[in-house]
Design a protein around this motif. Structure first.
Motif, PDB file in Angstrom:
ATOM      1  N   ASN A  34     101.220  55.455  -7.144  1.00 51.64           N
ATOM      2  CA  ASN A  34     100.298  56.274  -6.465  1.00 51.64           C
ATOM      3  C   ASN A  34     100.960  57.643  -6.342  1.00 51.64           C
ATOM      4  O   ASN A  34     101.190  58.399  -5.145  1.00 51.64           O
ATOM      5  N   TYR A  82      81.981  45.880  -6.536  1.00 52.72           N
ATOM      6  CA  TYR A  82      83.275  45.761  -5.811  1.00 52.72           C
ATOM      7  C   TYR A  82      84.472  45.269  -6.427  1.00 52.72           C
ATOM      8  O   TYR A  82      84.527  44.073  -6.943  1.00 52.72           O
ATOM      9  N   TYR A  83      85.579  45.712  -6.163  1.00 54.20           N
ATOM     10  CA  TYR A  83      86.856  45.269  -6.814  1.00 54.20           C
ATOM     11  C   TYR A  83      88.061  46.115  -6.280  1.00 54.20           C
ATOM     12  O   TYR A  83      87.736  47.492  -6.204  1.00 54.20           O
ATOM     13  N   HIS A 132      99.935  41.686  -9.120  1.00 49.91           N
ATOM     14  CA  HIS A 132      99.851  40.404  -8.296  1.00 49.91           C
ATOM     15  C   HIS A 132     101.219  40.166  -7.654  1.00 49.91           C
ATOM     16  O   HIS A 132     102.011  39.813  -8.749  1.00 49.91           O
ATOM     17  N   ASN A 137     101.990  37.075  -1.952  1.00 49.65           N
ATOM     18  CA  ASN A 137     100.617  36.309  -2.319  1.00 49.65           C
ATOM     19  C   ASN A 137      99.839  37.237  -2.016  1.00 49.65           C
ATOM     20  O   ASN A 137      98.444  37.151  -1.501  1.00 49.65           O
ATOM     21  N   THR A 138      99.950  38.729  -2.248  1.00 53.80           N
ATOM     22  CA  THR A 138      98.991  39.712  -1.847  1.00 53.80           C
ATOM     23  C   THR A 138      99.005  40.445  -3.447  1.00 53.80           C
ATOM     24  O   THR A 138      99.547  40.077  -4.248  1.00 53.80           O
ATOM     25  N   THR A 139      97.861  41.285  -3.340  1.00 50.54           N
ATOM     26  CA  THR A 139      97.664  42.261  -4.533  1.00 50.54           C
ATOM     27  C   THR A 139      98.051  43.430  -4.117  1.00 50.54           C
ATOM     28  O   THR A 139      97.706  44.207  -3.090  1.00 50.54           O
ATOM     29  N   LEU A 140      98.997  44.295  -5.072  1.00 48.10           N
ATOM     30  CA  LEU A 140      99.189  45.767  -4.761  1.00 48.10           C
ATOM     31  C   LEU A 140      98.482  46.585  -5.919  1.00 48.10           C
ATOM     32  O   LEU A 140      98.113  46.148  -6.995  1.00 48.10           O
ATOM     33  N   VAL A 141      97.886  47.616  -5.180  1.00 49.16           N
ATOM     34  CA  VAL A 141      97.222  48.458  -5.859  1.00 49.16           C
ATOM     35  C   VAL A 141      97.703  49.955  -6.147  1.00 49.16           C
ATOM     36  O   VAL A 141      98.204  50.529  -5.420  1.00 49.16           O
TER      37      VAL A 141
ATOM     38  N   LYS B  11      76.836  37.125  -3.553  1.00 49.10           N
ATOM     39  CA  LYS B  11      78.088  36.476  -4.537  1.00 49.10           C
ATOM     40  C   LYS B  11      78.850  37.844  -5.226  1.00 49.10           C
ATOM     41  O   LYS B  11      80.133  37.807  -5.057  1.00 49.10           O
ATOM     42  N   LEU B  12      77.970  38.639  -5.712  1.00 43.56           N
ATOM     43  CA  LEU B  12      78.613  39.824  -6.571  1.00 43.56           C
ATOM     44  C   LEU B  12      79.499  40.800  -5.452  1.00 43.56           C
ATOM     45  O   LEU B  12      80.353  41.402  -5.813  1.00 43.56           O
ATOM     46  N   ASN B  13      79.062  40.794  -4.463  1.00 43.04           N
ATOM     47  CA  ASN B  13      79.645  41.711  -3.474  1.00 43.04           C
ATOM     48  C   ASN B  13      80.612  40.963  -2.506  1.00 43.04           C
ATOM     49  O   ASN B  13      81.134  41.656  -1.234  1.00 43.04           O
ATOM     50  N   GLU B  82     102.922  48.759   0.545  1.00 48.18           N
ATOM     51  CA  GLU B  82     104.375  48.251   0.585  1.00 48.18           C
ATOM     52  C   GLU B  82     104.636  48.882  -0.899  1.00 48.18           C
ATOM     53  O   GLU B  82     103.991  48.974  -1.879  1.00 48.18           O
ATOM     54  N   TYR B  85     102.468  51.099  -2.907  1.00 43.21           N
ATOM     55  CA  TYR B  85     101.315  50.501  -3.265  1.00 43.21           C
ATOM     56  C   TYR B  85     100.416  50.320  -2.047  1.00 43.21           C
ATOM     57  O   TYR B  85     100.952  49.950  -0.972  1.00 43.21           O
ATOM     58  N   TRP B  86      99.029  50.466  -2.123  1.00 38.96           N
ATOM     59  CA  TRP B  86      98.109  49.895  -1.257  1.00 38.96           C
ATOM     60  C   TRP B  86      98.293  48.264  -1.292  1.00 38.96           C
ATOM     61  O   TRP B  86      98.466  47.853  -2.475  1.00 38.96           O
ATOM     62  N   GLN B  87      98.444  47.602  -0.211  1.00 40.16           N
ATOM     63  CA  GLN B  87      98.358  46.121  -0.407  1.00 40.16           C
ATOM     64  C   GLN B  87      97.028  45.523   0.443  1.00 40.16           C
ATOM     65  O   GLN B  87      96.425  45.798   1.295  1.00 40.16           O
ATOM     66  N   VAL B  88      96.588  44.733  -0.444  1.00 44.87           N
ATOM     67  CA  VAL B  88      95.254  43.962  -0.274  1.00 44.87           C
ATOM     68  C   VAL B  88      95.125  42.577  -0.336  1.00 44.87           C
ATOM     69  O   VAL B  88      96.147  42.083  -0.991  1.00 44.87           O
ATOM     70  N   PRO B  89      94.366  41.762   0.307  1.00 43.21           N
ATOM     71  CA  PRO B  89      94.490  40.228   0.114  1.00 43.21           C
ATOM     72  C   PRO B  89      94.489  39.919  -1.478  1.00 43.21           C
ATOM     73  O   PRO B  89      93.741  40.436  -2.496  1.00 43.21           O
ATOM     74  N   ARG B  90      95.075  38.914  -1.754  1.00 34.94           N
ATOM     75  CA  ARG B  90      95.502  38.635  -3.279  1.00 34.94           C
ATOM     76  C   ARG B  90      93.887  38.438  -4.012  1.00 34.94           C
ATOM     77  O   ARG B  90      92.911  37.846  -3.561  1.00 34.94           O
ATOM     78  N   THR B  91      93.837  39.069  -5.223  1.00 35.77           N
ATOM     79  CA  THR B  91      92.711  39.150  -5.961  1.00 35.77           C
ATOM     80  C   THR B  91      92.994  38.698  -7.268  1.00 35.77           C
ATOM     81  O   THR B  91      93.904  39.013  -7.960  1.00 35.77           O
ATOM     82  N   VAL B  92      92.085  37.695  -7.708  1.00 36.04           N
ATOM     83  CA  VAL B  92      92.439  36.910  -9.068  1.00 36.04           C
ATOM     84  C   VAL B  92      91.424  37.721  -9.981  1.00 36.04           C
ATOM     85  O   VAL B  92      90.574  37.611  -9.638  1.00 36.04           O
ATOM     86  N   ASP B  93      92.008  38.044 -11.100  1.00 38.08           N
ATOM     87  CA  ASP B  93      91.507  38.420 -12.457  1.00 38.08           C
ATOM     88  C   ASP B  93      90.226  37.472 -12.804  1.00 38.08           C
ATOM     89  O   ASP B  93      90.613  36.268 -12.850  1.00 38.08           O
TER      90      ASP B  93
END
Lengths: 477, 93
Positions: A34, A82-83, A132, A137-141, B11-13, B82, B85-93
């Motif tokens: 960033n 959305y992602y 990840h 247990n979060t995702t960093l962007v 579901k998609l959104n 953190e 980084y922006w920190q978001v809830p865990r996202t799985v590919d």
């Protein structure tokens, strides 16, 4: 039953711009997370994107190199999904009027040349990167890559084997690199590929169920993934091992398997609509002609020109791997008239310095004209090879005139044979044992004497001349 | 629009609508479809296609990178960040 494989590719290529496509943040990878972000590329409300003209130039260049029709009015659209790596929840891309359509790429196959049709090339912005974090247990962007300009090259399903896919990708890479559209380095992600694959009974004209494998970034992985998918499809059809569905899959190269990611969205799901914030681009004749005028010859045409100038196939092949190398060679050759020598200096000395600096051939920035002057100084016996290499190192650091630098740093080969002979006599007198050994038939004994003379002369003597004078001096004694 | 499409869009959104919200949404889209039907009925054969809503074209900038925006300022409103980084809830590919 015998089956045939039907493959279409979507190839994403990062454009070689200095800044992003819709804002002025740097387009540079590898920096701190960033560190190249702004409200526009972070999708903050109210921000207005402004299109990078160079990105459009490169999109047009790619289209022309791939024999496409260039749409004179080209527009951007919003693709909604959305992602977390897509901060605006939509990607700005081209759906209704892409920059280029209906092209062809000719590849060589075992059955001869084959034209692969290109459906379209559209420009779009890249997404960010997700990391990840298992600890929290979060995702960093990281949004550094968000809004980096891409083109997506969409082929028709004309490819029928892994070999053809590889030939197509290598051809794309060669053309786009040579036109300076992109570095196309799969290992760095500047070229990525989605493989759309289905199988059908040989001779059938009906397409089977298609699956898409996303973001493939190595040729070897693509080969393995295609082989796996073909086997999986055949197994499903013949043995009923699973129901084939249209879906997006992820290739795991370590496990050697593909895994379902999600049901494939259809165009309707993306709710494409014209992006009201990005104005249409109208390409007039002047703009079109300017880009057409900058197109290089195809690499194979240039390669033949180099061979006609006297280069070996190997050297010509090497130089045409990079337009930067090729341009440098052209300028050096124009300045010196020494084809083989210029090619050698680039292929050996320049690439060696680049490698030492951890750089690639596209990072070569020295002035080709000045490289040619340096090569000519060596060819004319004005500067020794050893000193020329030192000057070249300096030329990588700063823009110097090689002759002026050689003169200022006492690097001009001496024409004063009396002075050279004085040095030789002194060295021979001080190293009588080596001289006697040489006289006694030990030919290698001359080497330390030669080295000492060259050192004393600071390299400013033609090696062959020095060797002849040294031998004469020893034998006189 | 129908229930099946709505469920797919949910579901998609990554949305979860209550039955009441789904009914409201379907009713909303039914009204919009009726509005669109009025527009669709207009004869536009002689009307030139509009490429874009704004009467502007070629709004372009030169390819020049400038100093980046201050990261901390951008992340000031983020619910979580953190190490830059922006920190978001865990996202799985």
């Amino acid at each position: 039953m015998r089956y045939e494989t039907v493959i279409g590719l979507e190839v994403h290529v990062e454009l070689a711009t200095d800044s992003k496509i819709f804002c002025s943040c740097a387009n540079r990878s590898g920096d701190e997370q960033n560190s190249h972000v702004c409200p526009a590329c972070c999708g903050m409300p109210g921000m207005l994107p402004v299109t990078n003209k160079r990105a459009v130039d490169l999109g047009m260049t790619a289209g022309m190199m791939l024999n496409c029709h260039i749409n004179r009015t080209t527009t951007f659209d919003k693709k909604s999904y959305y992602y977390p790596d897509l901060p605006g929840s939509y990607q700005t891309t081209q759906w209704f009027s892409p920059v280029a359509v209906n092209g062809t790429v000719r590849i060589e196959t075992e059955n001869g040349p084959k034209d692969i049709r290109v459906k379209q090339i559209h420009m779009e912005e890249d997404a960010g990167k997700l990391v990840h974090d298992t600890l929290s247990n979060t995702t960093l962007v990281d949004f550094n890559r968000t809004s980096v300009p891409l083109i997506e090259i969409v082929s028709q399903p004309d490819l029928s084997s892994a070999d053809e896919v590889v030939a197509y990708l290598e051809r794309l890479r060669s053309l786009l690199r040579f036109a300076k559209v992109s570095e196309c380095r799969m290992e760095l992600g500047t070229m990525r590929c989605d493989v759309n694959l289905s199988i059908r009974p040989e001779g059938s004209d009906k397409l089977g169920v298609r699956t898409e494998m996303k973001n493939m970034n190595s040729i070897s992985a693509i080969r393995r993934a295609i082989a796996y998918e073909v086997d999986r499809h055949i197994d499903a059809i013949e043995n009923g091992t699973e129901e084939l569905v249209q879906e997006t899959r992820r290739w795991d190269d370590e496990k050697g398997m593909s895994f379902a990611m999600r049901n494939k969205e259809t165009a309707g799901d993306y709710r494409y609509f014209p992006d009201p914030n990005v104005m249409p681009i109208v390409i007039d004749d002047e703009w079109y002609g300017r880009i057409q005028g900058t197109l290089p010859p195809f690499p194979e045409v240039k390669k033949q020109q180099l061979i006609d100038q006297g280069l070996t196939e190997y050297d010509a092949d090497l130089l045409t791997q990079s337009r930067v190398l090729c341009d440098c060679y052209d300028a050096a050759f124009a300045a010196s008239g020494l084809a083989k020598e210029c090619a050698n200096w680039i292929a050996t000395n320049c690439l060696s310095i680049l490698k030492k600096n951890g750089q690639t051939m596209d990072d070569l920035e020295i002035d080709g004209d000045r490289l040619g002057q340096l090569v000519k100084l060596v060819g004319d016996g004005v500067v020794s090879n050893a000193n020329a290499k030192k000057i070249l190192e300096v030329m990588f650091e700063e823009d110097v005139d090689p002759k002026a630098y050689a003169e200022a740093n006492d690097m001009i080969v001496s024409n004063d044979t009396d002075a050279v002979m004085d040095v030789i006599r002194g060295i021979v007198a001080a190293n009588e044992k080596d001289a006697n050994d040489f006289r006694g038939g030990n030919e290698k004994a001359i080497n330390p004497l030669f080295g000492k003379c060259m050192k004393e002369l600071k390299g400013n003597c033609a090696p062959q001349q020095l060797r002849e004078m040294l031998i004469a001096c020893i034998m006189e004694g | 629009m129908n229930k099946e499409i709505l469920v797919r869009l949910e579901k998609l959104n990554q949305l979860r609508l209550t039955e009441e919200q789904e009914a409201e949404t379907l009713a909303f889209f039914a009204e919009r479809e009726a509005d669109m039907a009025i527009v669709d009925a207009v004869d536009t054969q002689e009307v030139e296609r509009m490429v874009h809503v704004m009467p502007l074209e070629n709004v372009l900038r030169e390819d020049r990178a400038i100093e980046p925006f201050e990261r901390e300022a951008l992340q000031a409103g983020a619910p979580a960040a953190e190490d830059g980084y922006w920190q978001v809830p865990r996202t799985v590919d």
